[in-house]
Scaffold this motif. Structure first.
Motif, PDB file in Angstrom:
ATOM      1  N   PHE A 119       0.821  -1.216   0.000  1.00 39.60           N
ATOM      2  CA  PHE A 119       0.000   0.000   0.000  1.00 39.60           C
ATOM      3  C   PHE A 119       0.854   1.266   0.000  1.00 39.60           C
ATOM      4  CE2 PHE A 119      -3.111  -3.143   1.353  1.00 39.60           C
ATOM      5  CZ  PHE A 119      -4.165  -2.825   0.521  1.00 39.60           C
ATOM      6  N   SER A 120       1.987   1.193  -0.721  1.00 32.89           N
ATOM      7  CA  SER A 120       2.788   2.402  -0.911  1.00 32.89           C
ATOM      8  C   SER A 120       1.910   3.454  -1.597  1.00 32.89           C
ATOM      9  CB  SER A 120       4.025   2.094  -1.758  1.00 32.89           C
ATOM     10  OG  SER A 120       3.650   1.478  -2.981  1.00 32.89           O
ATOM     11  N   VAL A 121       2.259   4.737  -1.387  1.00 29.46           N
ATOM     12  CA  VAL A 121       1.452   5.844  -1.906  1.00 29.46           C
ATOM     13  C   VAL A 121       2.196   6.497  -3.072  1.00 29.46           C
ATOM     14  CG1 VAL A 121       0.329   8.035  -1.339  1.00 29.46           C
ATOM     15  CG2 VAL A 121       0.407   6.189   0.357  1.00 29.46           C
ATOM     16  N   TRP A 122       1.457   6.741  -4.143  1.00 31.26           N
ATOM     17  CA  TRP A 122       2.007   7.238  -5.402  1.00 31.26           C
ATOM     18  C   TRP A 122       1.153   8.366  -5.962  1.00 31.26           C
ATOM     19  CZ3 TRP A 122       5.717   4.223  -8.417  1.00 31.26           C
ATOM     20  CH2 TRP A 122       6.125   3.035  -7.796  1.00 31.26           C
ATOM     21  N   ILE A 123       1.750   9.107  -6.919  1.00 29.68           N
ATOM     22  CA  ILE A 123       1.014  10.072  -7.741  1.00 29.68           C
ATOM     23  C   ILE A 123       1.013   9.527  -9.163  1.00 29.68           C
ATOM     24  CG2 ILE A 123       0.999  12.354  -8.806  1.00 29.68           C
ATOM     25  CD1 ILE A 123       2.473  13.445  -6.442  1.00 29.68           C
ATOM     26  N   TYR A 124      -0.150   9.571  -9.802  1.00 30.79           N
ATOM     27  CA  TYR A 124      -0.259   9.289 -11.236  1.00 30.79           C
ATOM     28  C   TYR A 124      -0.485  10.628 -11.923  1.00 30.79           C
ATOM     29  CZ  TYR A 124      -2.035   7.726 -15.727  1.00 30.79           C
ATOM     30  OH  TYR A 124      -2.216   7.527 -17.072  1.00 30.79           O
ATOM     31  N   MET A 125       0.430  11.009 -12.817  1.00 29.71           N
ATOM     32  CA  MET A 125       0.318  12.275 -13.539  1.00 29.71           C
ATOM     33  C   MET A 125      -0.399  12.028 -14.867  1.00 29.71           C
ATOM     34  SD  MET A 125       4.046  13.397 -12.220  1.00 29.71           S
ATOM     35  CE  MET A 125       4.453  11.699 -11.917  1.00 29.71           C
ATOM     36  N   HIS A 126      -1.622  12.509 -14.942  1.00 31.51           N
ATOM     37  CA  HIS A 126      -2.482  12.175 -16.076  1.00 31.51           C
ATOM     38  C   HIS A 126      -1.958  12.703 -17.404  1.00 31.51           C
ATOM     39  CE1 HIS A 126      -3.986  16.242 -15.520  1.00 31.51           C
ATOM     40  NE2 HIS A 126      -4.634  16.135 -16.661  1.00 31.51           N
ATOM     41  N   ASP A 127      -1.242  13.830 -17.410  1.00 30.31           N
ATOM     42  CA  ASP A 127      -0.746  14.376 -18.679  1.00 30.31           C
ATOM     43  C   ASP A 127       0.316  13.485 -19.311  1.00 30.31           C
ATOM     44  OD1 ASP A 127      -2.411  16.587 -18.680  1.00 30.31           O
ATOM     45  OD2 ASP A 127      -0.939  17.890 -17.702  1.00 30.31           O
ATOM     46  N   SER A 128       1.227  12.977 -18.490  1.00 33.95           N
ATOM     47  CA  SER A 128       2.340  12.185 -19.016  1.00 33.95           C
ATOM     48  C   SER A 128       2.102  10.682 -18.893  1.00 33.95           C
ATOM     49  CB  SER A 128       3.634  12.535 -18.276  1.00 33.95           C
ATOM     50  OG  SER A 128       3.538  12.149 -16.910  1.00 33.95           O
ATOM     51  N   GLY A 129       1.203  10.274 -17.997  1.00 26.92           N
ATOM     52  CA  GLY A 129       0.998   8.849 -17.747  1.00 26.92           C
ATOM     53  C   GLY A 129       2.053   8.264 -16.825  1.00 26.92           C
ATOM     54  N   GLU A 130       2.927   9.108 -16.289  1.00 27.01           N
ATOM     55  CA  GLU A 130       3.976   8.640 -15.391  1.00 27.01           C
ATOM     56  C   GLU A 130       3.450   8.576 -13.965  1.00 27.01           C
ATOM     57  OE1 GLU A 130       7.481  11.047 -15.788  1.00 27.01           O
ATOM     58  OE2 GLU A 130       7.349  11.023 -17.977  1.00 27.01           O
ATOM     59  N   SER A 131       4.116   7.790 -13.145  1.00 27.76           N
ATOM     60  CA  SER A 131       3.764   7.735 -11.727  1.00 27.76           C
ATOM     61  C   SER A 131       5.034   7.907 -10.900  1.00 27.76           C
ATOM     62  CB  SER A 131       3.056   6.421 -11.389  1.00 27.76           C
ATOM     63  OG  SER A 131       3.817   5.321 -11.801  1.00 27.76           O
ATOM     64  N   LYS A 132       4.842   8.409  -9.687  1.00 21.32           N
ATOM     65  CA  LYS A 132       5.963   8.696  -8.796  1.00 21.32           C
ATOM     66  C   LYS A 132       5.613   8.187  -7.403  1.00 21.32           C
ATOM     67  CE  LYS A 132       8.264  12.644  -6.664  1.00 21.32           C
ATOM     68  NZ  LYS A 132       8.248  14.102  -6.528  1.00 21.32           N
ATOM     69  N   ARG A 133       6.508   7.394  -6.834  1.00 20.97           N
ATOM     70  CA  ARG A 133       6.322   6.855  -5.483  1.00 20.97           C
ATOM     71  C   ARG A 133       6.617   7.949  -4.461  1.00 20.97           C
ATOM     72  NH1 ARG A 133       8.488   3.139  -1.390  1.00 20.97           N
ATOM     73  NH2 ARG A 133       7.218   1.253  -1.438  1.00 20.97           N
ATOM     74  N   LEU A 134       5.704   8.123  -3.488  1.00 22.54           N
ATOM     75  CA  LEU A 134       5.867   9.158  -2.473  1.00 22.54           C
ATOM     76  C   LEU A 134       6.262   8.613  -1.114  1.00 22.54           C
ATOM     77  CD1 LEU A 134       2.740  11.379  -3.223  1.00 22.54           C
ATOM     78  CD2 LEU A 134       5.096  11.735  -3.988  1.00 22.54           C
ATOM     79  N   GLU A 135       5.555   7.566  -0.672  1.00 23.77           N
ATOM     80  CA  GLU A 135       5.780   7.035   0.683  1.00 23.77           C
ATOM     81  C   GLU A 135       5.599   5.522   0.677  1.00 23.77           C
ATOM     82  OE1 GLU A 135       6.779   8.818   3.254  1.00 23.77           O
ATOM     83  OE2 GLU A 135       6.213  10.883   2.753  1.00 23.77           O
ATOM     84  N   ASP A 136       6.147   4.864   1.712  1.00 24.25           N
ATOM     85  CA  ASP A 136       6.041   3.407   1.832  1.00 24.25           C
ATOM     86  C   ASP A 136       4.638   2.925   2.162  1.00 24.25           C
ATOM     87  OD1 ASP A 136       8.731   3.118   1.268  1.00 24.25           O
ATOM     88  OD2 ASP A 136       9.328   3.005   3.369  1.00 24.25           O
ATOM     89  N   GLY A 137       3.810   3.787   2.745  1.00 27.37           N
ATOM     90  CA  GLY A 137       2.455   3.398   3.115  1.00 27.37           C
ATOM     91  C   GLY A 137       1.617   4.621   3.437  1.00 27.37           C
ATOM     92  N   PHE A 138       0.315   4.400   3.640  1.00 30.34           N
ATOM     93  CA  PHE A 138      -0.594   5.516   3.885  1.00 30.34           C
ATOM     94  C   PHE A 138      -0.299   6.210   5.205  1.00 30.34           C
ATOM     95  CE2 PHE A 138      -4.567   7.596   5.100  1.00 30.34           C
ATOM     96  CZ  PHE A 138      -4.747   8.396   3.977  1.00 30.34           C
TER      97      PHE A 138
END
Length: 149
Positions: A119-138
């Motif tokens: 349950f790591s937390v990520w951002i999905y960037m809709h313009d590029s389709g890329e995702s970035k990991r932010l944290e190990d969990g909520f």
């Protein structure tokens, strides 16, 4: 939290207790700020994520180009399906999509948890389709966030 039980069955795992507690603290929505660039901008409040309550998580989202309509929490499956032909990274995202739980949005970008990665937390960037990991969990994400006052 009837709908949450359905989500958990769909992903095959219970949602983190910290997220379930967080979700029970509001009805429809809430804003929570998270500074994903705290190293460069330590004084910024960060992105004001619009978190969906349980009912909004279950609403149907129509994404143009996807083969079917899906609940808001599973909208990343629609984006993954649309973007899969664009390359290997997107195909990998499509394979993980059944385990991705979208929980909030900001101007089209999505905040999500990956059940296949603790349950790591990520951002999905809709313009590029890329995702970035932010944290190990909520819980870690929430510890570095601030509620909108």
């Amino acid at each position: 939290m009837m709908f949450i039980d359905q989500m958990e069955r769909a992903i095959g795992k219970p949602l983190p207790l910290s997220y379930r507690r967080f979700l029970s603290a509001f009805d429809d929505f809430c804003h929570v700020h998270y500074n994903e660039a705290k190293d460069r901008f330590p004084d910024s409040k960060g992105t004001p994520w619009f978190f969906w309550g349980e009912q909004r998580l279950g609403e149907i989202s129509v994404i143009h180009g996807a083969s079917k309509h899906r609940a808001t929490w599973e909208v990343l499956s629609s984006y993954a399906e649309i973007n899969a032909p664009k390359g290997e990274v997107q195909r990998s995202f499509l394979e993980r999509a059944p385990f991705l739980v979208a929980v909030a949005e900001d101007e089209g970008d999505l905040l999500f948890m990956d059940a296949s990665d603790g349950f790591s937390v990520w951002i999905y960037m809709h313009d590029s389709g890329e995702s970035k990991r932010l944290e190990d969990g909520f819980e870690a994400w929430l510890a570095n966030a601030s509620l909108d006052e």
